[in-house]
Design an enzyme around this catalytic site. Sequence first.
Site, PDB file in Angstrom:
ATOM      1  N   THR A  66       0.844  -1.199   0.000  1.00  0.00           N
ATOM      2  CA  THR A  66       0.000   0.000   0.000  1.00  0.00           C
ATOM      3  C   THR A  66       0.876   1.244   0.000  1.00  0.00           C
ATOM      4  O   THR A  66       1.958   1.238   0.570  1.00  0.00           O
ATOM      5  CB  THR A  66      -0.875  -0.048   1.267  1.00  0.00           C
ATOM      6  OG1 THR A  66      -1.871  -1.033   1.079  1.00  0.00           O
ATOM      7  CG2 THR A  66      -1.539   1.275   1.561  1.00  0.00           C
ATOM      8  N   GLY A 126      -5.536  -3.792   7.902  1.00  0.00           N
ATOM      9  CA  GLY A 126      -6.502  -2.703   7.859  1.00  0.00           C
ATOM     10  C   GLY A 126      -7.540  -2.701   8.962  1.00  0.00           C
ATOM     11  O   GLY A 126      -7.976  -1.636   9.419  1.00  0.00           O
ATOM     12  N   THR A 151      -0.427   2.178   7.148  1.00  0.00           N
ATOM     13  CA  THR A 151      -0.349   0.949   6.357  1.00  0.00           C
ATOM     14  C   THR A 151      -0.242  -0.236   7.307  1.00  0.00           C
ATOM     15  O   THR A 151       0.276  -0.107   8.415  1.00  0.00           O
ATOM     16  CB  THR A 151       0.859   0.959   5.394  1.00  0.00           C
ATOM     17  OG1 THR A 151       0.963  -0.328   4.764  1.00  0.00           O
ATOM     18  CG2 THR A 151       2.161   1.256   6.103  1.00  0.00           C
ATOM     19  N   GLY A 152      -0.724  -1.383   6.850  1.00  0.00           N
ATOM     20  CA  GLY A 152      -0.682  -2.568   7.701  1.00  0.00           C
ATOM     21  C   GLY A 152      -2.011  -3.286   7.661  1.00  0.00           C
ATOM     22  O   GLY A 152      -2.811  -3.081   6.736  1.00  0.00           O
ATOM     23  N   ILE A 196     -13.695  -3.416   2.637  1.00  0.00           N
ATOM     24  CA  ILE A 196     -13.098  -2.084   2.678  1.00  0.00           C
ATOM     25  C   ILE A 196     -12.152  -2.037   3.870  1.00  0.00           C
ATOM     26  O   ILE A 196     -12.527  -2.432   4.983  1.00  0.00           O
ATOM     27  CB  ILE A 196     -14.202  -1.013   2.768  1.00  0.00           C
ATOM     28  CG1 ILE A 196     -14.943  -0.967   1.409  1.00  0.00           C
ATOM     29  CG2 ILE A 196     -13.619   0.352   3.118  1.00  0.00           C
ATOM     30  CD1 ILE A 196     -16.208  -0.177   1.423  1.00  0.00           C
TER      31      ILE A 196
HETATM   32  N1  ASP Z   1      -3.966  -1.245   5.125  1.00  0.00           N
HETATM   33  C1  ASP Z   1      -4.204  -1.944   3.887  1.00  0.00           C
HETATM   34  C2  ASP Z   1      -5.521  -2.675   3.978  1.00  0.00           C
HETATM   35  O1  ASP Z   1      -5.776  -3.306   4.983  1.00  0.00           O
HETATM   36  C3  ASP Z   1      -3.127  -2.917   3.540  1.00  0.00           C
HETATM   37  C4  ASP Z   1      -1.722  -2.369   3.537  1.00  0.00           C
HETATM   38  O2  ASP Z   1      -1.455  -1.371   4.202  1.00  0.00           O
HETATM   39  O3  ASP Z   1      -0.855  -2.941   2.847  1.00  0.00           O
HETATM   40  O4  ASP Z   1      -6.258  -2.663   3.039  1.00  0.00           O
END
Ligand code: ASP
Length: 306
Positions: A175, A228, A225-226, A204
Amino acid sequence: MPFAIAIHGGAGLVRRDSLTEERRAACEAALHRIITQGAEALAQGTTALDVAVDTVAALEDDPRFNAGHGAVLAADGSVELEASVMNGLDARFGAVSLVRTVRNPVRLARAVLERSPHVYVAGPNAEAFADREGLARCDNADFILPERVEQLTRARAKGRFQLDHGGGEQDVYGTVGAVVCDAHGHLAAATSTGGMTNKWPGRIGDSPLVGAGTWADGRCAASATGHGEPLAVLGAARRVATRMELLGEDLRTASQATIHDDLEGEGGLIAVDRYGNIAMPFNTAGMFRAAQREGETAQVAIWKAR
Ligand code: ASP
């Protein structure tokens, strides 16, 4: 006021031994190129909002990252994109989800912010709005890379959905997000993603949610990020601003506490305050990231300093 910009390309289990030298170098070069472009625009007086959107669009176009071209696949094998942007100057927000054919979802999120009466539009009607705005469309298949199909096959075999950099995957995508403080001390943040591999179609995450994946006000701007779901429940991006406001913490303390104390899941964030200070904490093995402040050279990193 010194300008500052930070970007991320996702957080996750990016072990040093799981990333080939070639891929590491390519990712770092992409981050360096894109942050340098953002800093050059800021040096020319471009606004925080313009730079945040253009920077995230550049990350969307780069197949190394999980957004736009190169995004991860949902359980049905398709790409469903989401993005958001917030302008700290007037606290306006725009977001889109369930977008399957818009080349740069972050530009559509900006159109929602600037030219719709809403803050969040999803699905086919968001794509119809993209047409009215003259934004580029493409086939869903154009976003899909062969390695994403293989990644989905592995995730399906394990029967789970996963963070792009999680689960021992060797992939080097994530992301994307940008946080910007312009020469006037105005702030903006933007985030864009394909979500998590093998997610339910229709799922979502935090990235398009105001205050979860993205936040900007007069105090700070943040992009998370991480995993979600925990980021969304915490309201991770806004939590940095809230801690600064209510606890009197500085940007670095508030950002670290949000990720290391408050978040009950895997993740990280990038944040900038109106003085151009930058924080980039993460509780995962790595987070693709870069930062540049006025008068300084760009810093690019994936892991913690040894
Ligand atoms: N936060 C994003 C999600 O859960 C994934 C990511 O950050 O790579 O959609």
